[in-house]
Design a protein around this motif. Structure first.
Motif, PDB file in Angstrom:
ATOM      1  N   PRO A  45      -0.081  24.248  68.486  1.00  0.00           N
ATOM      2  CA  PRO A  45       0.676  25.494  68.432  1.00  0.00           C
ATOM      3  C   PRO A  45      -0.196  26.715  68.165  1.00  0.00           C
ATOM      4  O   PRO A  45       0.205  27.837  68.470  1.00  0.00           O
ATOM      5  N   TYR A  46      -1.367  26.517  67.588  1.00  0.00           N
ATOM      6  CA  TYR A  46      -2.301  27.613  67.307  1.00  0.00           C
ATOM      7  C   TYR A  46      -3.674  27.191  67.782  1.00  0.00           C
ATOM      8  O   TYR A  46      -3.879  26.054  68.200  1.00  0.00           O
ATOM      9  N   GLY A  47      -4.638  28.065  67.691  1.00  0.00           N
ATOM     10  CA  GLY A  47      -5.999  27.763  68.120  1.00  0.00           C
ATOM     11  C   GLY A  47      -6.649  26.674  67.280  1.00  0.00           C
ATOM     12  O   GLY A  47      -6.172  26.308  66.203  1.00  0.00           O
ATOM     13  N   TYR A  48      -7.768  26.165  67.795  1.00  0.00           N
ATOM     14  CA  TYR A  48      -8.466  25.050  67.154  1.00  0.00           C
ATOM     15  C   TYR A  48      -8.870  25.378  65.719  1.00  0.00           C
ATOM     16  O   TYR A  48      -8.640  24.594  64.807  1.00  0.00           O
ATOM     17  N   GLN A  49      -9.462  26.538  65.503  1.00  0.00           N
ATOM     18  CA  GLN A  49      -9.927  26.888  64.164  1.00  0.00           C
ATOM     19  C   GLN A  49      -8.758  27.122  63.212  1.00  0.00           C
ATOM     20  O   GLN A  49      -8.817  26.730  62.043  1.00  0.00           O
ATOM     21  N   MET A  51      -5.819  25.655  63.382  1.00  0.00           N
ATOM     22  CA  MET A  51      -5.259  24.341  63.067  1.00  0.00           C
ATOM     23  C   MET A  51      -6.173  23.570  62.116  1.00  0.00           C
ATOM     24  O   MET A  51      -5.685  22.841  61.247  1.00  0.00           O
ATOM     25  N   ALA A  52      -7.485  23.728  62.247  1.00  0.00           N
ATOM     26  CA  ALA A  52      -8.405  23.078  61.314  1.00  0.00           C
ATOM     27  C   ALA A  52      -8.192  23.621  59.907  1.00  0.00           C
ATOM     28  O   ALA A  52      -8.202  22.872  58.928  1.00  0.00           O
ATOM     29  N   PHE A  53      -7.966  24.918  59.790  1.00  0.00           N
ATOM     30  CA  PHE A  53      -7.700  25.519  58.488  1.00  0.00           C
ATOM     31  C   PHE A  53      -6.354  25.037  57.928  1.00  0.00           C
ATOM     32  O   PHE A  53      -6.240  24.690  56.751  1.00  0.00           O
ATOM     33  N   ILE A  54      -5.335  24.975  58.773  1.00  0.00           N
ATOM     34  CA  ILE A  54      -4.014  24.511  58.351  1.00  0.00           C
ATOM     35  C   ILE A  54      -4.074  23.049  57.897  1.00  0.00           C
ATOM     36  O   ILE A  54      -3.377  22.656  56.955  1.00  0.00           O
ATOM     37  N   ALA A  55      -4.921  22.254  58.527  1.00  0.00           N
ATOM     38  CA  ALA A  55      -5.051  20.838  58.162  1.00  0.00           C
ATOM     39  C   ALA A  55      -5.550  20.656  56.735  1.00  0.00           C
ATOM     40  O   ALA A  55      -5.360  19.590  56.138  1.00  0.00           O
ATOM     41  N   LEU A  56      -6.145  21.685  56.164  1.00  0.00           N
ATOM     42  CA  LEU A  56      -6.617  21.611  54.779  1.00  0.00           C
ATOM     43  C   LEU A  56      -5.467  21.710  53.780  1.00  0.00           C
ATOM     44  O   LEU A  56      -5.657  21.482  52.586  1.00  0.00           O
ATOM     45  N   THR A  57      -4.277  22.051  54.256  1.00  0.00           N
ATOM     46  CA  THR A  57      -3.086  22.142  53.415  1.00  0.00           C
ATOM     47  C   THR A  57      -2.041  21.169  53.973  1.00  0.00           C
ATOM     48  O   THR A  57      -1.229  21.532  54.829  1.00  0.00           O
ATOM     49  N   PRO A  58      -2.060  19.909  53.514  1.00  0.00           N
ATOM     50  CA  PRO A  58      -1.189  18.890  54.107  1.00  0.00           C
ATOM     51  C   PRO A  58       0.293  19.249  54.204  1.00  0.00           C
ATOM     52  O   PRO A  58       0.905  18.971  55.245  1.00  0.00           O
ATOM     53  N   PRO A  59       0.922  19.872  53.196  1.00  0.00           N
ATOM     54  CA  PRO A  59       2.344  20.202  53.375  1.00  0.00           C
ATOM     55  C   PRO A  59       2.583  21.171  54.539  1.00  0.00           C
ATOM     56  O   PRO A  59       3.552  21.026  55.292  1.00  0.00           O
ATOM     57  N   LEU A  60       1.698  22.132  54.688  1.00  0.00           N
ATOM     58  CA  LEU A  60       1.821  23.075  55.803  1.00  0.00           C
ATOM     59  C   LEU A  60       1.591  22.367  57.127  1.00  0.00           C
ATOM     60  O   LEU A  60       2.298  22.601  58.101  1.00  0.00           O
ATOM     61  N   TRP A  61       0.599  21.471  57.167  1.00  0.00           N
ATOM     62  CA  TRP A  61       0.300  20.685  58.375  1.00  0.00           C
ATOM     63  C   TRP A  61       1.533  19.878  58.792  1.00  0.00           C
ATOM     64  O   TRP A  61       1.933  19.888  59.948  1.00  0.00           O
ATOM     65  N   ARG A  62       2.140  19.183  57.831  1.00  0.00           N
ATOM     66  CA  ARG A  62       3.328  18.374  58.148  1.00  0.00           C
ATOM     67  C   ARG A  62       4.482  19.247  58.635  1.00  0.00           C
ATOM     68  O   ARG A  62       5.196  18.873  59.559  1.00  0.00           O
TER      69      ARG A  62
END
Length: 94
Positions: A45-49, A51-62
């Motif tokens: 849904p967003y760019g690679y970087q 999404m990589a940043f969002i992946a550092l916050t699991p609740p937001l990622w989910r």
């Protein structure tokens, strides 16, 4: 020469080590922005970087990825993939 190597390392760090797409797309002389995207290809849904940043916050990622997984399961998953989801009790998790 040293500046060039430093810039290359810094660029890889910013891209989190992601390869440039044109190197494995089989179209080496085409700039990355001119490569075709297949209509059925899954996209983030967003760019690679981002999404990589969002992946550092699991609740937001989910929160972001669960609706996409539900959509995938309904529209694109094979029967074998759906069977794995049922076997592992993941139905309704997403």
């Amino acid at each position: 020469m040293a500046e060039c190597l430093y810039a290359a390392r810094r660029g890889r760090g910013v891209r989190f080590g992601k390869l440039r797409r044109r190197h494995y797309a089989g179209v080496e002389n085409t700039p990355i922005w001119q490569l075709d995207v297949h209509q059925d290809a899954p996209t983030l849904p967003y760019g690679y970087q981002t999404m990589a940043f969002i992946a550092l916050t699991p609740p937001l990622w989910r929160h972001i990825m669960r609706p996409l997984l539900v959509d995938w399961d309904k529209g694109f998953a094979s029967e074998a993939e759906r069977a794995v989801v049922r076997e592992r009790g993941w139905e309704g998790v997403a």
